[in-house]
Each structure stands twice: as C-alpha cells, then as structure tokens.
Design an enzyme around this catalytic site. Sequence first.
Site, PDB file in Angstrom:
ATOM      1  N   ARG A   1      -2.559  -2.225  -3.461  1.00 15.56           N
ATOM      2  CA  ARG A   1      -3.772  -1.425  -3.307  1.00 15.56           C
ATOM      3  C   ARG A   1      -3.640  -0.240  -4.269  1.00 15.56           C
ATOM      4  O   ARG A   1      -2.702   0.557  -4.143  1.00 15.56           O
ATOM      5  CB  ARG A   1      -3.880  -0.937  -1.877  1.00 15.56           C
ATOM      6  CG  ARG A   1      -5.128  -0.135  -1.654  1.00 15.56           C
ATOM      7  CD  ARG A   1      -5.310   0.207  -0.201  1.00 15.56           C
ATOM      8  NE  ARG A   1      -6.544   0.957  -0.039  1.00 15.56           N
ATOM      9  CZ  ARG A   1      -7.000   1.341   1.142  1.00 15.56           C
ATOM     10  NH1 ARG A   1      -6.345   1.029   2.240  1.00 15.56           N
ATOM     11  NH2 ARG A   1      -8.109   2.019   1.226  1.00 15.56           N
TER      12      ARG A   1
ATOM     13  N   GLU B   1      -8.414  -5.100   4.757  1.00 18.41           N
ATOM     14  CA  GLU B   1      -8.198  -4.826   3.329  1.00 18.41           C
ATOM     15  C   GLU B   1      -6.980  -5.577   2.796  1.00 18.41           C
ATOM     16  O   GLU B   1      -6.991  -6.038   1.653  1.00 18.41           O
ATOM     17  CB  GLU B   1      -8.024  -3.316   3.115  1.00 18.41           C
ATOM     18  CG  GLU B   1      -9.320  -2.546   3.338  1.00 18.41           C
ATOM     19  CD  GLU B   1      -9.113  -1.152   3.895  1.00 18.41           C
ATOM     20  OE1 GLU B   1      -8.480  -1.015   4.966  1.00 18.41           O
ATOM     21  OE2 GLU B   1      -9.585  -0.197   3.270  1.00 18.41           O
TER      22      GLU B   1
ATOM     23  N   HIS C   1     -12.900   2.908  -0.578  1.00 17.04           N
ATOM     24  CA  HIS C   1     -12.947   1.916   0.520  1.00 17.04           C
ATOM     25  C   HIS C   1     -13.539   0.589   0.047  1.00 17.04           C
ATOM     26  O   HIS C   1     -14.035  -0.211   0.855  1.00 17.04           O
ATOM     27  CB  HIS C   1     -13.779   2.418   1.724  1.00 17.04           C
ATOM     28  CG  HIS C   1     -13.101   3.487   2.531  1.00 17.04           C
ATOM     29  ND1 HIS C   1     -13.774   4.547   3.073  1.00 17.04           N
ATOM     30  CD2 HIS C   1     -11.810   3.654   2.887  1.00 17.04           C
ATOM     31  CE1 HIS C   1     -12.941   5.325   3.728  1.00 17.04           C
ATOM     32  NE2 HIS C   1     -11.724   4.800   3.628  1.00 17.04           N
TER      33      HIS C   1
ATOM     34  N   ARG D   1     -10.551  15.773   6.423  1.00 12.97           N
ATOM     35  CA  ARG D   1     -11.268  16.114   5.186  1.00 12.97           C
ATOM     36  C   ARG D   1     -12.678  16.597   5.503  1.00 12.97           C
ATOM     37  O   ARG D   1     -13.308  16.090   6.431  1.00 12.97           O
ATOM     38  CB  ARG D   1     -11.363  14.895   4.265  1.00 12.97           C
ATOM     39  CG  ARG D   1     -10.041  14.500   3.659  1.00 12.97           C
ATOM     40  CD  ARG D   1     -10.169  13.209   2.869  1.00 12.97           C
ATOM     41  NE  ARG D   1      -9.301  12.192   3.404  1.00 12.97           N
ATOM     42  CZ  ARG D   1      -9.387  10.900   3.109  1.00 12.97           C
ATOM     43  NH1 ARG D   1     -10.320  10.469   2.289  1.00 12.97           N
ATOM     44  NH2 ARG D   1      -8.547  10.040   3.637  1.00 12.97           N
TER      45      ARG D   1
ATOM     46  N   ASN E   1       0.877  -1.169   0.000  1.00 16.31           N
ATOM     47  CA  ASN E   1       0.000   0.000   0.000  1.00 16.31           C
ATOM     48  C   ASN E   1       0.913   1.217   0.000  1.00 16.31           C
ATOM     49  O   ASN E   1       1.490   1.585   1.027  1.00 16.31           O
ATOM     50  CB  ASN E   1      -0.873  -0.032   1.252  1.00 16.31           C
ATOM     51  CG  ASN E   1      -1.884   1.088   1.286  1.00 16.31           C
ATOM     52  OD1 ASN E   1      -1.864   1.992   0.443  1.00 16.31           O
ATOM     53  ND2 ASN E   1      -2.762   1.048   2.267  1.00 16.31           N
TER      54      ASN E   1
END
Length: 394
Positions: free
Chosen positions: A95, A381, A183, A243, A9
Amino acid sequence: MNKFLLVINAGSSSIKFATYHKEALSNQLIADASGQIEGIGNQPDFTVMNPNDDILVTRKFSVDEVHDHTSAISIIRVWLLDYFADCTLLAVGHRVVHGGQYYSAPVLIDAKVLKDLEALIPLAPLHQPHNLAAIRAFQEIMPTLPQVACFDTAFHRTQPDVAQRFALPRRYFDEGVRHYGFHGLSYEYITLVLPTLEPLLASARIIVAHLGNGASLCAIHNGRSIATTMGFTPLDGLVMGTRCGSIDPGVLLYLMNQHNMDVQALEKLLYHQSGLLGISGISYDMRVLLASDNQNAKEAIELFVYRIGREIGSLAAALGGLDALVFTAGIGERSSVIRAKICHQVKWLGLDLDESANETDVRRISMLNSKVSAWVVATDENLMIAQHTLRIVI
Ligand code: ADP
C-alpha cells in the site's frame, strides 16, 4: 507447489501484513494469516493471527533486534519461511499512499518507479517515506522478489480537472498542488462489490462513506471517482478521529500569527490533536464517545455527522443527483447509530432508512421504495492489493 502473496502496509513505527494463498485452478485468493510489528525502534511487538483472528504468535523483541523497517521485515520473513514452509512467495504488494499525477494504476516496482515515488515524498511526508522504506527493505532482503505498488490516490485520477484544482496561481497546480484524494483502494473494492449486490449500481451515482479513524466520502459515477472529500493530503474533508478535516486557511494564518505556531506545531495540532479527540477532549474512538454522557462527546458526534451531511449534499451536486449511499470502514460498518443519524440528514435527497434493517446484519438498509438506496459493505483494501499484485505478476 502452493503459492502465496504478501501484502504490506508500512507506517512510521509499524508494519502490518496480510497473506493470501492462491488456489491452483481458480486463481482465487484466500485470506490466510495476517499480523503486524508495532513499536519499531521503541518496544517492538510481533503478532500474527489466523483468518479467524485467533492469535498464532505474539512475541516481544528488543530494540536492537527490530530498530528499523529492514530488521522488522527480516522478522516477518523468518516467520513466513516457517509458516509457508512448502509454499512459494509469488510477490509482495505494498500500500503506497501517493502515486502523484501519473500513477493511475498499480505498478511493478523497478528503479525508475522507486525514483518517481521518492520524488513524491514532499506531497506525503508523513506516510510515503515509510512505504518506500519497506520496499527498499524487501529489495535488500529478497532482491529477486517482484514488488507491486498500489496507490491510495490512483482511483481518483479519473476526477475531472475542475475537481482537482485549487484557486491558487496556476504554477502550484503544475507543481503538483492538486486535489488528489485518498482511500482509493477501499473505494475501488466497494465499486467492484456493489454490482454483485445490485447490478444497476454499476452505472449509478453513488456516494461511498469510508468512516474509520481516517474518514472520507467519494462520489462515484459509472464506477469512476468524480470527486472526493480528502484533497492534497488526507487532512482535508470530514472530521476524523484526530484530524480536523476542512478548515478555513485563515485559521492557520491566525495560529501562526497569534500563537507563534510553526509547521511542526501546526502538523501536530491538525493531524493528531483535532477531530473527535480535539472536540470531545475524551477520545478519538467513536465507541467511547457514543457510550459517553459528556456534553463535549455529544458535540463531537454532532459535528462529525453534520459535516458528513453537508459534504453529501456537495457531492450529490457534483454527481447531479444521488442513487445510492454506501457505508464502509470501522464506523460505517459497525455503528447503526451513526448510520441512522447520517441517513436522517440525507432524507431530503430521497433516502428512506429501513430502521430495522439498519440494526441487523443485512447489506441494504433503505426501504425498498426509497428513491436513494443505502448499503453497508465491508471494505477490504488488503484483498484489493493482493488482487492487483496477482494480476501484475502472473
Ligand atoms: P482505520 O482508519 O484506522 O483503518 P477502522 O476502519 O478500523 O480505522 O475504524 C476504526 C474506528 O472505527 C475506531 O476508531 C472506532 O471509532 C470505530 N468503530 C469500530 N467499531 C465500532 C462500533 N461498534 N461502533 C462505533 N464505532 C466503531
């Protein structure tokens, strides 16, 4: 010979990795060591942990030694060769944030795929270039190693057309300005786990709340994404750590006009200075806010929960009703306080929280007679990427 897989990742200044060894007979993947190189090109720091999170390696490097993704991956490779000395590396799974309109499933990377993914950089300029830099680094260092791209957007390609459109002139949609959603690897993993907890959930109307530093909700029916709160970018939807989430686009016009903000200034404001951090003025970390008596911290939590409650109502409308609400990721898995606040907001939909179950380590946290059930499921994940990668390369 034993076989193992690597999951990567890659961000702008860090590369996180996880390893899995494959059991010879069952083909099951077992989590092995994981780690990261942070501070690439600045203060490179290499850490490796075993599956119990005990530190196996911690080492600082000079900027000369680790100045880019290729040099960082060389360091990881040297460690892998030593740690997995008598094993074969089967493949690496990456990813990748954006698969655009066409990549709706993981894919073995070849020259064409890489070119397609490069063309998507304008859609995810903050993430995609770093994901691809890691892929190129492996091509350079281990040219024969199979590489698989797993996309954050792929799970949401099942959204109906109407859920993907903005009310802009058609040409922008055709150009790729769409509501993609992110996601996806987390939602896919949760979708696979849920029926093992309750078989009826396989065909149910579910909202999954992935609440980490980045946060989003996904409406799932029959195991497929039908709507989600993140949109064209991971900036949309819920209030997040730093965010802003959904915002009236008129605010951006105002900031440009009245504060002379350009693209860079807006990007910094919306991605890095807003959300929980911006409202509280204290921290992006929910743990810090929950422990604080400061009124601004309380307001940040209140807005975080309020917006989740409203979005759950919106997604329940898209689903035509709700059967289950699932919490996952850092805040969703660990904060019973936030879960309780959200469940109280959703009581009108028929969710009756089991307050004591919510405080313990069980997966179902709603009362048995609750019309809408509530669950806590830890996401993974990396395992999802490793499973996809194994399926593609064997
Ligand atoms: P990321 O989106 O970076 O993968 P995670 O899913 O790891 O994030 O979630 C990280 C966030 O989870 C932290 O910023 C913190 O706010 C929150 N968190 C972790 N543990 C707790 C806890 N016990 N209570 C409340 N929030 C927590």
